[in-house]
Design an enzyme around this catalytic site. Structure first.
Site, mmCIF file in Angstrom:
data_model
loop_
_atom_site.group_PDB
_atom_site.id
_atom_site.type_symbol
_atom_site.label_atom_id
_atom_site.label_comp_id
_atom_site.label_asym_id
_atom_site.label_seq_id
_atom_site.Cartn_x
_atom_site.Cartn_y
_atom_site.Cartn_z
ATOM 1 N N LYS A 198 0.829 -1.205 0.000
ATOM 2 C CA LYS A 198 0.000 0.000 0.000
ATOM 3 C C LYS A 198 0.872 1.268 0.000
ATOM 4 C CE LYS A 198 -3.833 -2.339 2.396
ATOM 5 N NZ LYS A 198 -4.838 -2.243 3.489
ATOM 6 N N TYR A 230 -12.375 -1.700 -3.490
ATOM 7 C CA TYR A 230 -12.853 -1.956 -2.128
ATOM 8 C C TYR A 230 -14.382 -1.869 -2.033
ATOM 9 C CZ TYR A 230 -8.266 -2.228 0.176
ATOM 10 O OH TYR A 230 -7.013 -2.622 0.608
ATOM 11 N N ASN A 247 -1.891 -0.107 6.956
ATOM 12 C CA ASN A 247 -1.329 -1.366 7.452
ATOM 13 C C ASN A 247 -0.471 -2.088 6.417
ATOM 14 O OD1 ASN A 247 -3.393 -2.182 5.826
ATOM 15 N ND2 ASN A 247 -4.544 -3.281 7.393
ATOM 16 N N HIS A 285 -1.991 -5.505 1.452
ATOM 17 C CA HIS A 285 -3.287 -6.148 1.210
ATOM 18 C C HIS A 285 -3.013 -7.574 0.766
ATOM 19 C CE1 HIS A 285 -7.286 -6.975 -0.457
ATOM 20 N NE2 HIS A 285 -6.628 -7.557 -1.442
ATOM 21 N N GLU A 315 -9.658 -10.066 -7.783
ATOM 22 C CA GLU A 315 -8.679 -9.001 -7.523
ATOM 23 C C GLU A 315 -7.503 -9.070 -8.496
ATOM 24 O OE1 GLU A 315 -9.700 -8.620 -2.743
ATOM 25 O OE2 GLU A 315 -7.720 -9.302 -3.370
HETATM 26 P P1 IDP Z 1 -7.703 -7.091 5.553
HETATM 27 O O1 IDP Z 1 -6.918 -6.099 4.713
HETATM 28 O O2 IDP Z 1 -6.883 -7.611 6.706
HETATM 29 O O3 IDP Z 1 -8.331 -8.182 4.736
HETATM 30 P P2 IDP Z 1 -10.369 -5.911 5.750
HETATM 31 O O4 IDP Z 1 -11.293 -6.098 6.893
HETATM 32 O O5 IDP Z 1 -10.679 -6.607 4.472
HETATM 33 O O6 IDP Z 1 -8.883 -6.274 6.262
HETATM 34 O O7 IDP Z 1 -10.290 -4.342 5.499
HETATM 35 C C1 IDP Z 1 -9.685 -3.844 4.322
HETATM 36 C C2 IDP Z 1 -8.788 -2.693 4.697
HETATM 37 O O8 IDP Z 1 -9.599 -1.623 5.232
HETATM 38 C C3 IDP Z 1 -7.772 -2.973 5.797
HETATM 39 O O9 IDP Z 1 -6.589 -3.594 5.337
HETATM 40 C C4 IDP Z 1 -7.501 -1.586 6.324
HETATM 41 O O10 IDP Z 1 -6.608 -0.848 5.458
HETATM 42 C C5 IDP Z 1 -8.892 -0.947 6.262
HETATM 43 N N1 IDP Z 1 -9.628 -1.119 7.525
HETATM 44 C C6 IDP Z 1 -10.169 -2.249 8.021
HETATM 45 N N2 IDP Z 1 -10.777 -2.038 9.199
HETATM 46 C C7 IDP Z 1 -10.608 -0.707 9.468
HETATM 47 C C8 IDP Z 1 -11.004 0.133 10.545
HETATM 48 O O11 IDP Z 1 -11.640 -0.288 11.520
HETATM 49 N N3 IDP Z 1 -10.640 1.458 10.464
HETATM 50 C C9 IDP Z 1 -9.937 1.960 9.402
HETATM 51 N N4 IDP Z 1 -9.554 1.193 8.359
HETATM 52 C C10 IDP Z 1 -9.870 -0.124 8.391
HETATM 53 MG MG MG Z 2 -9.809 -8.061 3.277
#
Ligand code: IDP
Ligand code: MG
Length: 139
Positions: free
Chosen positions: A9, A49, A112, A115, A126
């Site tokens: 990212k 997304y 984070n 992805h 994807e």
């Molecule tokens: P993942 O990337 O671990 O699969 P997902 O639940 O699919 O997690 O969420 C997609 C992305 O959305 C996350 O990687 C993160 O960047 C963002 N995200 C997820 N939960 C939150 C949140 O509670 N606050 C802000 N951003 C979030």
């Molecule tokens: Mg996810």
């Protein structure tokens, strides 16, 4: 043999950990069969997304994901979807296991670093979002 989409990212690119993330994949014997650097538009980030469209973080997440270049890769290997998710660690770096990419480099639950697709169906969708067959190694 499985394939999955990995994204470094914008925060991973700006923190200078492209090489470190790739090193972790290669060290695990995971094969990279496609790779490029792109910058998504806001519209593209929203489409990618779309599954999170109803979440409170959707606007912020898609702003972030279109804020700078990303490195997109297709990874190949046995059980690579779950192996990549293990290397990444939990979504929230505060909850990610020590030694995972997110525990080591992520600053918060949104920014984070990486992805990774979460299932074979989402991986196929994807991968097709970013790559044509021509851009992927076939053997
Ligand atoms: P993942 O990337 O671990 O699969 P997902 O639940 O699919 O997690 O969420 C997609 C992305 O959305 C996350 O990687 C993160 O960047 C963002 N995200 C997820 N939960 C939150 C949140 O509670 N606050 C802000 N951003 C979030
Ligand atoms: Mg996810």
């Amino acid at each position: 043999m499985e394939r999955t989409l990995s994204i470094i990212k914008p925060d991973g690119v700006s923190k200078g950990v492209i090489g470190e993330v790739i090193r972790r994949f290669e060290k695990e014997g995971i094969r990279i069969v496609g790779m490029k650097m792109v910058r998504m538009t806001k519209e593209q980030a929203k489409a990618f997304y779309a599954v999170h469209a109803d979440k409170p973080f959707y606007e912020s997440l898609t702003d972030f994901m279109s804020s700078g270049p990303i490195v997109v890769m297709v990874l190949e290997g046995e059980n690579v979807i779950s192996r990549n998710r293990e290397l990444m660690g939990a979504t929230d770096p505060a909850k990610a296991a020590p030694g995972t990419i997110r525990a080591d480099f992520a600053s918060d639950v949104e920014k984070n670093i990486v992805h990774g697709s979460d299932a074979p169906e989402t991986a196929a969708k994807e991968i097709a979002f970013f790559f044509s067959d021509f851009e992927l190694l076939s053997n």
